[in-house]
Design a protein around this motif. Structure first.
Motif, PDB file in Angstrom:
ATOM      1  N   GLY A 104       0.804  -1.228   0.000  1.00 54.48           N
ATOM      2  CA  GLY A 104       0.000   0.000   0.000  1.00 54.48           C
ATOM      3  C   GLY A 104       0.834   1.274   0.000  1.00 54.48           C
ATOM      4  O   GLY A 104       0.295   2.379   0.050  1.00 54.48           O
ATOM      5  N   ARG A 105       2.147   1.111  -0.063  1.00 58.07           N
ATOM      6  CA  ARG A 105       3.028   2.297  -0.016  1.00 58.07           C
ATOM      7  C   ARG A 105       3.985   2.322  -1.206  1.00 58.07           C
ATOM      8  O   ARG A 105       5.027   2.978  -1.151  1.00 58.07           O
ATOM      9  N   ILE A 106       3.623   1.602  -2.267  1.00 59.36           N
ATOM     10  CA  ILE A 106       4.436   1.628  -3.492  1.00 59.36           C
ATOM     11  C   ILE A 106       3.523   2.053  -4.642  1.00 59.36           C
ATOM     12  O   ILE A 106       2.452   1.478  -4.833  1.00 59.36           O
ATOM     13  N   ILE A 107       3.951   3.059  -5.403  1.00 65.25           N
ATOM     14  CA  ILE A 107       3.199   3.445  -6.602  1.00 65.25           C
ATOM     15  C   ILE A 107       4.097   3.334  -7.832  1.00 65.25           C
ATOM     16  O   ILE A 107       5.318   3.442  -7.735  1.00 65.25           O
ATOM     17  N   ASN A 108       3.434   3.115  -8.967  1.00 72.49           N
ATOM     18  CA  ASN A 108       4.143   2.948 -10.238  1.00 72.49           C
ATOM     19  C   ASN A 108       3.481   3.834 -11.292  1.00 72.49           C
ATOM     20  O   ASN A 108       2.273   4.055 -11.251  1.00 72.49           O
ATOM     21  N   ILE A 109       4.286   4.314 -12.246  1.00 75.67           N
ATOM     22  CA  ILE A 109       3.704   5.013 -13.404  1.00 75.67           C
ATOM     23  C   ILE A 109       3.785   4.076 -14.598  1.00 75.67           C
ATOM     24  O   ILE A 109       4.850   3.540 -14.906  1.00 75.67           O
ATOM     25  N   HIS A 110       2.628   3.871 -15.247  1.00 74.58           N
ATOM     26  CA  HIS A 110       2.588   3.030 -16.450  1.00 74.58           C
ATOM     27  C   HIS A 110       2.148   3.896 -17.626  1.00 74.58           C
ATOM     28  O   HIS A 110       1.151   4.619 -17.514  1.00 74.58           O
TER      29      HIS A 110
END
Ligand code: GRF
Length: 210
Positions: A104-110
């Motif tokens: 819940g504390r990792i984000i990614n840009i796709h």
């Protein structure tokens, strides 16, 4: 103060967008505490150095097994004590131990509108090649939380970008970056820093109005 670790592999234009947004006050109460690259030659590390941010290379090539690399990556992240991990063009499959530790504390840009043009094989320029092959008229970018499945976790922000006649994968990639990625990635971090993002039991992300 939101402590952010940014994982990169290449040019680092998304990293630069975050650095600039913090510098200009668009993102508040946020500090990039470490930039981690799997590639020691990544220009992103130069960008980090120029901004006075610690840059570290953790490369699978320097470890005998994938497990040892995974442990090293986890240790490198833990040492930075991040509240948020941002995958900004990170070309490495995030190991389960990292996802588990920072759930819940990792984000990614796709660079596409998930659930279109995502999953296995959809990375870098390939994404834009597939968009053009399919003749799609709209593409875009997505910021999502990271779970065990590729390009699958809760969607936080999306922005559409037009596909234009005569586009090449390179031209389209550039437009998606300029019109979407460099805008929504800093915006996502800003929303999280302001405590406005929650994820419900159905794995849907919600954004509270300010
Ligand atoms: C971006 O298109 C990102 O969405 C993709 O890799 C690219 C990274 O570019 N996954 P940069 O390193 O931020 O310039």
């Amino acid at each position: 103060m939101l402590r952010v670790a940014v994982c990169v592999s290449g040019g680092g234009t998304n990293l630069q967008a975050i650095i600039d947004a913090i510098g200009s006050g668009v993102i508040r109460d946020t500090k990039i505490v470490r930039v981690i690259s799997n590639n020691k030659n990544a220009y992103a590390l130069t960008r980090a150095e120029s901004a006075g941010i610690e840059g570290v290379c953790v490369s699978p090539r320097d470890y005998e097994t994938r497990e040892l690399f995974n442990e090293a990556l986890l240790a490198c992240l833990e040492e930075a004590k991040p509240d948020l991990i941002v995958l900004a063009g990170f070309m490495v499959a995030v190991p389960a131990c990292v996802i588990d530790r920072f759930r819940g504390r990792i984000i990614n840009i796709h660079p596409a509108l998930i659930p279109s043009f995502c999953g296995k094989g959809y990375y870098g320029l390939h994404v834009h090649e597939k968009v053009l092959e399919r003749g799609a008229k709209v593409t875009g970018a997505t910021v999502h939380f990271v779970d065990e499945d590729l390009d699958h976790g809760p969607i936080l922000l999306q922005k559409a970008v037009d596909v234009k006649e005569g586009d090449t994968p390179q031209i389209l990639q550039r437009r998606v970056m300029e019109e979407a990625e460099w805008i929504i990635l800093p915006k996502a971090i800003s929303l999280i820093a302001e405590g406005r993002v929650t994820i419900d039991d159905n794995a849907i992300a919600h954004i509270r109005e300010s």
